[in-house]
Scaffold this motif. Structure first.
Motif: not given
Length: 251
Positions: A88-105
């Protein structure tokens, strides 16, 4: 539409749920009492579950207990929850950096399951949400997952053929294999509207301690969101996020 439950499955689940922390081992009479099933029916269900390793029978105590197949499912659930929590911390960081929908599968057998989603805050949203199963050949996340299948599992997926999700979906096995080779080299993949028209997906693999693939992380967004420069930047961001998460799981 009204759908009737499958009675035999209901009874099988009743048998499995008869076991608990307080009663991990049960005799046939105790199972019959707890489930209110006829003894002959309970025997047939237990025999079938034993053949599939869902139930173990101890000949000395004449008692049944849950088998190793249940433990395997529990391991899958725990692993999925751990990956999601740790990511989750990495995904939230990715969301903040890209502004796009972030997914984990994650992979479950021969399907792809999205276990985390954080949607872009405004504008066009991608209709992918937590939970739904997709074929392993679906989009960037599917391709990244396929790239790290065993040769036998990959052959099984390819031999069944690929559905045509959009007019841009590639279905030729030679092209698919070439892409998978490239993914293993670059550890990232960009899907240009092959899964959903108007949507570009970028995904990268996350590895565990033994270099086994645990999950795929990345972003989905409207294709119009990226020009060549911003797309290249996002690809690097996704790949670095996956590598950082892999390093976390390797420690």
């Amino acid at each position: 539409m009204h759908i009737e439950p499958i009675r035999v499955l209901e009874r099988t689940i009743d048998v499995l749920q008869a076991f608990s922390i307080h009663a991990p081992q049960l005799t046939i009479d105790e199972i019959v009492t707890l489930t209110k099933l006829p003894k002959a029916t309970a025997y047939r269900i237990l025999y079938t579950l034993e053949l599939k390793h869902w139930i173990r029978f101890d000949k000395d105590s004449r008692k049944y207990q849950l088998g190793f197949a249940v433990m395997e499912l529990n391991n899958i659930v725990e692993a999925t929850l751990n990956v999601r929590e740790e990511a989750q911390p990495h995904l939230l960081r990715l969301y903040e950096e890209t502004g796009q929908t972030v997914l984990l599968s994650v992979r479950e057998e021969e399907t792809l399951v999205y276990v985390y989603r954080r949607e872009r805050p405004e504008g066009l949203k991608v209709s992918v949400f937590e939970g739904p199963r997709r074929p392993l050949c679906f989009g960037a996340f599917g391709y990244v997952t396929m790239a790290y299948l065993s040769p036998a599992d990959l052959e099984s997926v390819i031999s069944r053929g690929f559905p045509k999700f959009t007019e841009r979906t590639v279905t030729e096995p030679e092209t698919v294999n070439s892409r998978l080779d490239k993914i293993r080299l670059e550890q990232v993949y960009v899907d240009h509207e092959e899964a959903i028209l108007g949507v570009t997906g970028i995904a990268a693999p996350v590895f565990g301690k033994r270099q086994q693939m645990l999950a795929a992380i990345g972003v989905n967004g409207p294709s119009i969101s990226w020009d060549r420069e911003s797309l290249a930047r996002t690809v690097n961001t996704v790949r670095e996020a996956a590598r950082a998460l892999s390093a976390h799981f390797s420690t």
